[in-house]
Scaffold this motif. Sequence first.
Motif, PDB file in Angstrom:
ATOM      1  N   PRO A  47      10.534  21.165  49.984  1.00  0.00           N
ATOM      2  CA  PRO A  47      11.383  21.871  50.358  1.00  0.00           C
ATOM      3  C   PRO A  47      12.767  21.273  49.979  1.00  0.00           C
ATOM      4  O   PRO A  47      12.982  20.038  49.676  1.00  0.00           O
ATOM      5  CB  PRO A  47      11.443  21.698  52.190  1.00  0.00           C
ATOM      6  CG  PRO A  47      10.164  21.232  52.317  1.00  0.00           C
ATOM      7  CD  PRO A  47       9.571  20.405  51.098  1.00  0.00           C
ATOM      8  N   GLU A  48      13.794  22.005  49.443  1.00  0.00           N
ATOM      9  CA  GLU A  48      14.970  21.438  48.833  1.00  0.00           C
ATOM     10  C   GLU A  48      15.636  20.534  49.334  1.00  0.00           C
ATOM     11  O   GLU A  48      16.199  19.441  48.994  1.00  0.00           O
ATOM     12  CB  GLU A  48      15.893  22.709  48.375  1.00  0.00           C
ATOM     13  CG  GLU A  48      15.432  23.234  47.381  1.00  0.00           C
ATOM     14  CD  GLU A  48      16.444  24.437  46.695  1.00  0.00           C
ATOM     15  OE1 GLU A  48      17.274  24.171  45.951  1.00  0.00           O
ATOM     16  OE2 GLU A  48      16.106  25.711  47.306  1.00  0.00           O
ATOM     17  N   SER A  49      15.691  20.458  50.739  1.00  0.00           N
ATOM     18  CA  SER A  49      16.435  19.611  51.839  1.00  0.00           C
ATOM     19  C   SER A  49      15.764  18.451  52.101  1.00  0.00           C
ATOM     20  O   SER A  49      16.322  17.547  52.578  1.00  0.00           O
ATOM     21  CB  SER A  49      16.965  20.405  53.028  1.00  0.00           C
ATOM     22  OG  SER A  49      15.786  20.784  53.747  1.00  0.00           O
ATOM     23  N   TYR A  50      14.402  18.459  51.710  1.00  0.00           N
ATOM     24  CA  TYR A  50      13.529  17.197  52.233  1.00  0.00           C
ATOM     25  C   TYR A  50      13.938  15.922  51.088  1.00  0.00           C
ATOM     26  O   TYR A  50      14.062  16.061  49.988  1.00  0.00           O
ATOM     27  CB  TYR A  50      12.232  17.663  52.012  1.00  0.00           C
ATOM     28  CG  TYR A  50      11.153  16.465  52.245  1.00  0.00           C
ATOM     29  CD1 TYR A  50      11.155  15.958  53.460  1.00  0.00           C
ATOM     30  CD2 TYR A  50      10.504  16.194  51.336  1.00  0.00           C
ATOM     31  CE1 TYR A  50      10.108  14.899  53.735  1.00  0.00           C
ATOM     32  CE2 TYR A  50       9.436  14.740  51.496  1.00  0.00           C
ATOM     33  CZ  TYR A  50       9.247  14.242  52.971  1.00  0.00           C
ATOM     34  OH  TYR A  50       8.671  13.378  52.959  1.00  0.00           O
ATOM     35  N   GLN A  51      14.222  14.825  51.810  1.00  0.00           N
ATOM     36  CA  GLN A  51      14.473  13.565  51.229  1.00  0.00           C
ATOM     37  C   GLN A  51      13.071  12.985  50.946  1.00  0.00           C
ATOM     38  O   GLN A  51      12.546  12.230  51.866  1.00  0.00           O
ATOM     39  CB  GLN A  51      15.470  12.804  51.783  1.00  0.00           C
ATOM     40  CG  GLN A  51      16.588  13.254  52.102  1.00  0.00           C
ATOM     41  CD  GLN A  51      17.490  13.506  50.592  1.00  0.00           C
ATOM     42  OE1 GLN A  51      17.487  12.492  49.752  1.00  0.00           O
ATOM     43  NE2 GLN A  51      18.065  14.475  50.515  1.00  0.00           N
ATOM     44  N   GLN A 174      13.937  19.739  38.217  1.00  0.00           N
ATOM     45  CA  GLN A 174      14.266  20.435  39.597  1.00  0.00           C
ATOM     46  C   GLN A 174      13.362  21.248  40.182  1.00  0.00           C
ATOM     47  O   GLN A 174      11.996  21.466  39.784  1.00  0.00           O
ATOM     48  CB  GLN A 174      15.171  21.706  39.133  1.00  0.00           C
ATOM     49  CG  GLN A 174      14.805  22.680  38.147  1.00  0.00           C
ATOM     50  CD  GLN A 174      16.042  23.741  37.691  1.00  0.00           C
ATOM     51  OE1 GLN A 174      16.976  22.902  37.044  1.00  0.00           O
ATOM     52  NE2 GLN A 174      15.707  24.836  37.872  1.00  0.00           N
TER      53      GLN A 174
END
Length: 201
Positions: A47-51, A174
């Motif tokens: 997920p893009e928001s996952y750190q 990316q």
Amino acid sequence: MKSLLFHRLALSKDKKGVLELSEQGQEIQKADDILKDPYVLEFLNIPESYQFLESELEEKLISNLQHFLLELGKGFTFEKRQYRISISGKHFFVDLVFYHRILKCFVLIDLKGGEVTHQDVGQMNLYLNYFKKEVNTEGDNEPIGIVLGAAKDHVLVEYATESISNQLFISKYQLYLPDKKQLENELNKLLDDEHDNSASR
């Protein structure tokens, strides 16, 4: 479509070179020929928001090695992960080591979760020097190093790599292709640039 030609063309500063590559296929003759910028790692499904941590990224790449090899391009064979280098009683670990069959050289990849720093460049240079002296055998060409980060500062990269004689490159990755709106904006920008170039001739 599968090679993401439009996306790579929109992001590239060498649009002519990318178009020639799409028409002729990948011809590998030098280190630059195996590089992509950016590498698209959608197959990881992060997920893009996952750190995430660098170790998590490495684990996901190894779990999806077949997809990663396809993204890297032809000629790559997987050698080892977390390749240990011991120098003066200190241990260092190269995240991923590949061998390139066509260029006949090792390709070292160091993964970075954030932006690539000048320290990352220095560390990769150390790895490359070690491989040249301690790992290469007769017939091997000089190793190639790729520091692969989520972002890169082009000015910092230029200064950090300027006097390095090793084949050391900085690329970014990316996790997903841009959405439809971003692609439209890139296309319009390309068309405007082409129109401006044609008008100035």
